[in-house]
Design a protein around this motif. Structure first.
Motif, short mmCIF file in Angstrom:
data_model
loop_
_atom_site.label_atom_id
_atom_site.label_comp_id
_atom_site.label_asym_id
_atom_site.label_seq_id
_atom_site.Cartn_x
_atom_site.Cartn_y
_atom_site.Cartn_z
N ILE A 1 0.84 -1.19 0.00
CA ILE A 1 0.00 0.00 0.00
C ILE A 1 0.88 1.25 0.00
CG2 ILE A 1 -1.57 1.34 1.47
CD1 ILE A 1 -2.74 -1.36 2.41
N VAL A 2 0.49 2.24 -0.77
CA VAL A 2 1.23 3.51 -0.80
C VAL A 2 0.30 4.61 -0.29
CG1 VAL A 2 2.63 5.09 -2.17
CG2 VAL A 2 2.49 2.67 -2.82
N HIS A 3 0.41 4.89 1.00
CA HIS A 3 -0.39 5.95 1.60
C HIS A 3 0.46 7.15 2.00
CE1 HIS A 3 -4.19 3.40 2.56
NE2 HIS A 3 -4.17 3.88 1.33
N ALA A 4 1.78 7.04 1.82
CA ALA A 4 2.62 8.23 1.94
C ALA A 4 2.27 9.18 0.79
CB ALA A 4 4.09 7.84 1.89
N SER A 5 2.70 10.41 0.93
CA SER A 5 2.48 11.40 -0.11
C SER A 5 3.79 11.67 -0.83
CB SER A 5 1.93 12.69 0.51
OG SER A 5 0.74 12.41 1.21
N PRO A 6 3.74 11.94 -2.13
CA PRO A 6 4.98 12.14 -2.87
C PRO A 6 5.69 13.42 -2.47
CG PRO A 6 3.10 11.76 -4.34
CD PRO A 6 2.56 12.04 -2.99
N THR A 7 7.00 13.37 -2.46
CA THR A 7 7.84 14.54 -2.26
C THR A 7 8.62 14.75 -3.56
OG1 THR A 7 8.04 14.12 0.09
CG2 THR A 7 9.71 15.52 -0.89
N LEU A 8 8.61 15.95 -4.08
CA LEU A 8 9.20 16.22 -5.38
C LEU A 8 10.43 17.10 -5.27
CD1 LEU A 8 6.04 17.07 -7.52
CD2 LEU A 8 6.96 14.82 -6.93
N GLY B 1 8.16 -1.36 2.66
CA GLY B 1 9.42 -1.07 3.33
C GLY B 1 10.48 -0.47 2.44
N TYR B 2 10.12 -0.16 1.20
CA TYR B 2 11.07 0.49 0.28
C TYR B 2 10.72 1.97 0.13
CZ TYR B 2 13.22 -3.86 -1.36
OH TYR B 2 13.93 -5.03 -1.45
N PHE B 3 11.78 2.76 0.01
CA PHE B 3 11.63 4.16 -0.35
C PHE B 3 12.08 4.31 -1.79
CE2 PHE B 3 12.90 8.63 -0.59
CZ PHE B 3 11.81 9.24 0.00
N TYR B 4 11.19 4.84 -2.64
CA TYR B 4 11.41 4.88 -4.08
C TYR B 4 11.75 6.29 -4.53
CZ TYR B 4 9.17 0.29 -4.16
OH TYR B 4 8.86 -1.03 -3.94
N CYS B 5 12.73 6.38 -5.42
CA CYS B 5 13.05 7.63 -6.12
C CYS B 5 12.85 7.37 -7.61
CB CYS B 5 14.48 8.06 -5.84
SG CYS B 5 14.97 9.57 -6.71
N LEU B 6 11.87 8.05 -8.20
CA LEU B 6 11.52 7.86 -9.61
C LEU B 6 11.88 9.11 -10.40
CD1 LEU B 6 7.92 6.36 -9.16
CD2 LEU B 6 10.10 5.13 -9.16
N GLU B 7 12.20 8.91 -11.65
CA GLU B 7 12.30 10.04 -12.57
C GLU B 7 10.90 10.59 -12.83
OE1 GLU B 7 15.16 11.07 -13.43
OE2 GLU B 7 16.54 9.37 -13.28
N LYS B 8 10.80 11.80 -13.35
CA LYS B 8 9.48 12.38 -13.63
C LYS B 8 8.73 11.61 -14.72
CE LYS B 8 9.12 16.01 -10.85
NZ LYS B 8 9.27 17.41 -11.26
N ASN B 9 9.43 10.72 -15.44
CA ASN B 9 8.76 9.88 -16.45
C ASN B 9 8.34 8.52 -15.89
OD1 ASN B 9 11.15 8.47 -16.22
ND2 ASN B 9 11.89 8.96 -18.29
N GLY B 10 8.52 8.32 -14.58
CA GLY B 10 8.09 7.08 -13.95
C GLY B 10 9.12 5.98 -13.91
N LYS B 11 10.32 6.22 -14.41
CA LYS B 11 11.38 5.22 -14.38
C LYS B 11 12.07 5.25 -13.01
CE LYS B 11 10.73 4.15 -18.72
NZ LYS B 11 10.07 2.88 -19.09
N LEU B 12 12.42 4.05 -12.51
CA LEU B 12 13.08 3.98 -11.21
C LEU B 12 14.51 4.51 -11.30
CD1 LEU B 12 12.99 2.92 -8.25
CD2 LEU B 12 13.96 0.77 -9.13
N ARG B 13 14.83 5.44 -10.43
CA ARG B 13 16.20 5.94 -10.34
C ARG B 13 16.98 5.15 -9.29
NH1 ARG B 13 18.43 11.74 -11.43
NH2 ARG B 13 20.55 11.56 -10.64
N VAL C 1 20.03 12.25 -1.70
CA VAL C 1 18.90 12.35 -2.60
C VAL C 1 19.26 11.92 -4.02
CG1 VAL C 1 19.21 14.73 -3.37
CG2 VAL C 1 16.90 13.84 -3.10
N ASN C 2 20.53 11.93 -4.36
CA ASN C 2 20.95 11.62 -5.73
C ASN C 2 21.04 10.13 -6.02
OD1 ASN C 2 21.35 14.37 -6.71
ND2 ASN C 2 23.05 14.45 -5.27
#
Length: 397
Positions: free
Chosen positions: A167-174, A186-198, A239-240
């Motif tokens: 479930i993803v109930h956190a809110s996105p941070t941009l 249990g994962y923290f995801y960083c995605l590109e603005k096109n939806g690709k996983l960074r 963050v990078n």
């Protein structure tokens, strides 16, 4: 992006819920109160002349910020536990009916809806839905269907969706070119603005919460992103690339929502009945003053003070420089019912364990009788706006 693009527990896409200063009285009094017919978990957003907030009575309300009178309301098909985001005359929020709504900010008229694969709830402490964030006309949010979504804000068309394992109930941070969000997997995801996983980062986990579920949003500052998890840890990552800067461990307590006050990270928490001030570069604990009960909202920072509500229906002021907390306002429900749970010395009553026979679900349900404050406080000039589990929207000054 509009300055008043209200976010779940934060004023801007980077989640830094901060204003430079506010002349707030030491003991503010009620300016107005508006009663809904359901509990309030979402946070109010002040936009121009309106206070906009959703209720579990399935209505989104736009109230006059001066007197609390209804300007308009919109009926949905489920509970609203999501805070609105506002951009270009439209507001966006998620509902338990599985829809993302886009309404006119001025009139409350529906412009479009987008259907996910449905909402669901993790457990009794999964209080919030994901709240949308907007950047360059794209609306980002998480869903109970385990996905992160990007939707065209004008048309409601899907730009992309990204699957997670929970479930993803956190809110996105941009940031300028990234979307960052945690999941109950249990994962923290960083995605590109096109939806690709960074990159993605796995929390450590804990004996009773081995997944290290991430329930709340993160904040970013400089090269760092900060967030808390159910494994009792606060994380600071690069963050990078998602490599670690530091981990702070809070024994026996979920860590909640971070805020930033100068060089300090302020973190609200659940079972330790306290609030943390950490040094942002190394994660060193600077202060941990006590509060009476669990806190699930974030601290709204105004200058050198932070304001937050707790399950006992009380608004607290945290003097960040001194490292002290003090109660400044109590809901009417708290005045009536707090004695059922808290003794005269401000401690939990000794007979609660016997009374509830270790039924923690029932205990937390009954806590709501105190008008528990889950929403994050919106500060504007001398006025504090927030909602409570007694169904009321409060303006105090």
């Amino acid at each position: 992006m509009s300055v008043a693009s209200g976010q779940q527990l934060g004023r801007s896409a980077d989640r830094l819920n901060y204003i430079a200063a506010a002349e707030i009285r030491s003991q503010p009094t009620e300016k107005w109160k508006f009663q809904t017919q359901g509990q309030l978990y979402a946070s109010p957003v002040v936009f121009k002349d309106k206070v906009i907030v959703g209720s579990c009575d399935s209505n989104l309300y736009a109230l006059d910020k001066i007197n609390g009178k209804i300007i308009w309301k919109y009926k949905t098909g489920g509970e609203i536990r999501s805070t609105v985001a506002i951009d270009s005359g439209l507001l966006y929020f998620v509902c338990s009916d599985g829809l993302l709504y886009a309404l006119s900010t001025e009139t409350g008229q529906k412009r479009w809806t987008f259907a996910t694969n449905g909402e669901r709830k993790k457990d009794a402490w999964d209080y919030f839905h994901s709240s949308p964030t907007i950047s360059e006309g794209i609306v980002y949010f998480g869903s109970g269907d385990n996905h992160i979504y990007a939707i065209n804000g004008k048309t409601g068309e899907l730009s992309w969706k990204f699957p997670t394992g929970g479930i993803v109930h956190a809110s996105p941070t941009l940031t300028k070119d990234r979307v960052m969000i945690g999941s109950f997997d249990g994962y923290f995801y960083c995605l590109e603005k096109n939806g690709k996983l960074r990159w993605k980062f796995k929390t450590v986990g804990e004996r009773y919460f081995p997944k290290g579920e991430i329930q709340f949003h993160a904040i970013t500052a400089d090269s760092s992103v900060y967030f808390g998890a159910r494994d009792f840890n606060v994380y600071a990552l690069n963050v990078n690339d998602g490599t670690g800067y530091w981990i702070y461990h809070q024994p026996g307590s979920w860590t909640g929502v971070p805020s930033l006050s100068g060089e300090k990270v302020i973190v609200t928490m659940s079972d330790s009945y306290s609030i943390l001030a950490l040094e942002k570069i190394h994660g060193t604990k600077l202060a941990e003053p006590a509060v009476t009960l669990n806190t699930f909202s974030s601290a709204a920072v105004a200058g050198s003070n932070a304001f937050f509500g707790s399950l006992d229906g009380i608004v607290y002021k945290f003097d960040v420089a001194k490292g002290t907390t003090m109660p400044i306002f109590q809901t009417e429900s708290s005045k009536r019912n707090r004695h059922l749970f808290v003794d005269g010395k401000g401690k939990l009553r000794a007979d609660l364990q016997r009374k509830y026979a270790d039924d923690i679900n029932r205990l937390f349900t009954d806590y709501l009788q105190m008008g528990s404050i889950f929403s994050t406080i919106w500060i504007e000039q001398r006025t504090l706006y927030f909602g409570a589990a007694d169904g009321a929207v409060y303006a105090i000054e």
